[in-house]
Design a protein around this motif. Structure first.
Motif, PDB file in Angstrom:
ATOM      1  N   VAL A  73       0.188  12.518  -1.453  1.00  0.00           N
ATOM      2  CA  VAL A  73      -0.364  11.175  -1.582  1.00  0.00           C
ATOM      3  C   VAL A  73       0.459  10.395  -2.605  1.00  0.00           C
ATOM      4  CG1 VAL A  73      -2.673  11.958  -0.975  1.00  0.00           C
ATOM      5  CG2 VAL A  73      -2.005  11.870  -3.381  1.00  0.00           C
ATOM      6  N   SER A  74       0.486   9.087  -2.449  1.00  0.00           N
ATOM      7  CA  SER A  74       1.197   8.235  -3.391  1.00  0.00           C
ATOM      8  C   SER A  74       0.326   7.962  -4.604  1.00  0.00           C
ATOM      9  CB  SER A  74       1.577   6.905  -2.724  1.00  0.00           C
ATOM     10  OG  SER A  74       2.449   7.123  -1.633  1.00  0.00           O
ATOM     11  N   VAL A  75       0.951   7.885  -5.765  1.00  0.00           N
ATOM     12  CA  VAL A  75       0.220   7.582  -6.992  1.00  0.00           C
ATOM     13  C   VAL A  75       0.940   6.469  -7.740  1.00  0.00           C
ATOM     14  CG1 VAL A  75       1.415   9.387  -8.303  1.00  0.00           C
ATOM     15  CG2 VAL A  75      -0.784   8.543  -9.104  1.00  0.00           C
ATOM     16  N   GLN A  76       0.149   5.556  -8.286  1.00  0.00           N
ATOM     17  CA  GLN A  76       0.671   4.459  -9.091  1.00  0.00           C
ATOM     18  C   GLN A  76      -0.207   4.339 -10.331  1.00  0.00           C
ATOM     19  OE1 GLN A  76       0.547   0.973  -6.584  1.00  0.00           O
ATOM     20  NE2 GLN A  76       1.411   2.065  -4.841  1.00  0.00           N
ATOM     21  N   ALA A  77       0.401   4.031 -11.450  1.00  0.00           N
ATOM     22  CA  ALA A  77      -0.353   3.888 -12.695  1.00  0.00           C
ATOM     23  C   ALA A  77       0.513   3.179 -13.723  1.00  0.00           C
ATOM     24  CB  ALA A  77      -0.797   5.252 -13.223  1.00  0.00           C
ATOM     25  N   GLU A  78      -0.103   2.833 -14.846  1.00  0.00           N
ATOM     26  CA  GLU A  78       0.628   2.299 -15.987  1.00  0.00           C
ATOM     27  C   GLU A  78       0.217   3.070 -17.229  1.00  0.00           C
ATOM     28  OE1 GLU A  78       0.595  -1.861 -16.575  1.00  0.00           O
ATOM     29  OE2 GLU A  78       1.650  -2.302 -14.699  1.00  0.00           O
ATOM     30  N   ALA A  79       1.163   3.271 -18.123  1.00  0.00           N
ATOM     31  CA  ALA A  79       0.905   3.996 -19.366  1.00  0.00           C
ATOM     32  C   ALA A  79       1.204   3.093 -20.549  1.00  0.00           C
ATOM     33  CB  ALA A  79       1.758   5.263 -19.433  1.00  0.00           C
ATOM     34  N   ARG A  80       0.260   3.010 -21.461  1.00  0.00           N
ATOM     35  CA  ARG A  80       0.456   2.268 -22.712  1.00  0.00           C
ATOM     36  C   ARG A  80       1.004   3.227 -23.745  1.00  0.00           C
ATOM     37  NH1 ARG A  80       1.436  -2.834 -24.242  1.00  0.00           N
ATOM     38  NH2 ARG A  80       0.936  -3.137 -26.441  1.00  0.00           N
ATOM     39  N   VAL A  81       2.148   2.892 -24.333  1.00  0.00           N
ATOM     40  CA  VAL A  81       2.838   3.774 -25.278  1.00  0.00           C
ATOM     41  C   VAL A  81       2.509   3.349 -26.706  1.00  0.00           C
ATOM     42  CG1 VAL A  81       5.081   4.645 -26.039  1.00  0.00           C
ATOM     43  CG2 VAL A  81       4.691   4.147 -23.619  1.00  0.00           C
ATOM     44  N   GLU A  82       2.064   4.303 -27.532  1.00  0.00           N
ATOM     45  CA  GLU A  82       1.690   4.010 -28.907  1.00  0.00           C
ATOM     46  C   GLU A  82       2.114   5.155 -29.817  1.00  0.00           C
ATOM     47  OE1 GLU A  82      -2.370   1.422 -28.491  1.00  0.00           O
ATOM     48  OE2 GLU A  82      -2.525   3.564 -28.081  1.00  0.00           O
ATOM     49  N   ARG A  83       2.269   4.849 -31.084  1.00  0.00           N
ATOM     50  CA  ARG A  83       2.577   5.879 -32.077  1.00  0.00           C
ATOM     51  C   ARG A  83       1.282   6.572 -32.486  1.00  0.00           C
ATOM     52  NH1 ARG A  83       2.908   5.453 -37.642  1.00  0.00           N
ATOM     53  NH2 ARG A  83       2.865   3.179 -37.505  1.00  0.00           N
ATOM     54  N   ARG A  84       1.317   7.899 -32.548  1.00  0.00           N
ATOM     55  CA  ARG A  84       0.167   8.683 -33.003  1.00  0.00           C
ATOM     56  C   ARG A  84       0.551   9.376 -34.300  1.00  0.00           C
ATOM     57  NH1 ARG A  84      -0.185  12.351 -29.236  1.00  0.00           N
ATOM     58  NH2 ARG A  84       0.380  14.162 -30.467  1.00  0.00           N
TER      59      ARG A  84
END
Length: 330
Positions: free
Chosen positions: A145-156
């Motif tokens: 199946v196809s997957v699409q998403a967005e990731a927010r990048v932050e410092r931990r």
């Protein structure tokens, strides 16, 4: 002429001493940090011999490739160290060094991410200064199946970069889109127009669908018109064959309906096992499979810290800073 020759020899000797010291430093850094690849050390300043006598180097530029950082590798680590105090005798007996100040940056490249996390055929690309676009495919219930998403990048903290994966969409072309989650405004199972058309174009399927009060309520069609369509085949055809009906049906969230009425899927040409497997996949599980978080290796000195994080076309870059760093046996 003799003076010129002597000056040339001094310069050559000085440069040879630099090259030797750089090789020694590369060996020492690779050993102390447990690096798989040999770093590149460039000692600045002239004359070098004067710095040797004082056991204090003005500036060193360091490049380390392929540094392991959790489940991924940092493609590049660049650092510029200044005011380095050498511990041991130069150039043959270096024990370590104390770095008063260091600045640099690290790169987690999209090319490396695509290769190292490529078992799921996922691709990562730039979606803005702090966002990564995720697209590709996942194996589910013996299907892809196809997957699409967005990731927010932050410092931990000071030594790690975390990603918050949002807006996950699993798409089966021509059938449906599934958005996992608890927010009814953003999650659910939605038929594609082609699948909705398969239901609406067959009278028996359309009648079964319109016989469900929960579906009728979500379609927003008056009850009187539904009753008329169920009694009159021509009215049924006019209702279900209209573009407006297909649009309404495609906007209905079926995620809870398919649990109680699995036949809805079959009538739309959808494998119920596929949907069942998707519904069992929780957002945290999916997010973990799509995560590209990383942490600075524990072998790196503890007071090296990450600062500004930015997503660029080549990958995720983070600034490095540190003071009072010790390397080797210092």
């Amino acid at each position: 002429m003799h003076t010129t020759l002597l000056a040339t020899l001094l310069v050559v000797c000085d440069r040879l001493a630099v090259m030797y010291a750089e090789e020694q430093a590369e060996d020492k850094i690779q050993e102390s940090l447990g690096l798989g690849a040999r770093p590149d050390v460039d000692i600045a300043g002239f004359p070098f011999v004067t710095q040797v006598v004082g056991q204090n180097i003005d500036q060193v530029d360091l490049t380390m490739p392929d540094v392991a950082a959790d489940k991924v590798s940092l493609a590049e680590v660049h650092a510029r160290a200044e005011d380095i105090r050498i511990v041991g005798d130069l150039p043959t007996s270096i024990q370590g060094a104390v770095v008063e100040r260091m600045d640099g940056d690290v790169l987690l490249s999209f090319d490396d991410l695509n290769r190292e996390l490529g078992a799921s055929q996922i691709k990562f690309t730039n979606a803005g200064p702090g966002d990564v676009r995720i697209a590709g495919s996942l194996p589910v219930a013996e299907r892809t199946v196809s997957v699409q998403a967005e990731a927010r990048v932050e410092r931990r903290g000071d030594r790690a970069v975390s990603t918050t994966v949002e807006d996950i969409r699993i798409v089966v072309p021509g059938l449906f889109t599934y958005r996992p989650g608890k927010d009814p405004a953003r999650s659910g199972l939605y038929l594609h127009p082609e699948a909705a058309a398969r239901i609406s174009h067959e009278a028996a399927r359309a009648k079964d669908l319109l016989a469900l009060p929960s579906v009728v309520e979500r379609l927003g069609i008056p009850r009187s018109r539904i009753d008329q369509a169920l009694r009159d085949e021509q009215e049924l055809s006019r209702l279900t064959g209209s573009p407006r009906f297909l649009q309404q049906l495609s906007e209905v969230n079926l995620v809870d309906l398919v649990v109680d009425h699995p036949w809805l899927l079959e009538k739309a040409g959808i494998d119920p096992d596929l949907v069942g497997s998707l519904l069992k996949m929780k957002p945290p599980e999916l997010s973990d499979r799509l995560s590209l978080s990383f942490e600075l290796p524990k072998s790196m000195p503890g007071n090296i810290r990450l600062r500004d994080i930015v997503v660029k076309s080549e990958g995720i870059r983070a600034d490095l800073t540190g003071t009072g760093l010790t390397l080797g046996g210092s």
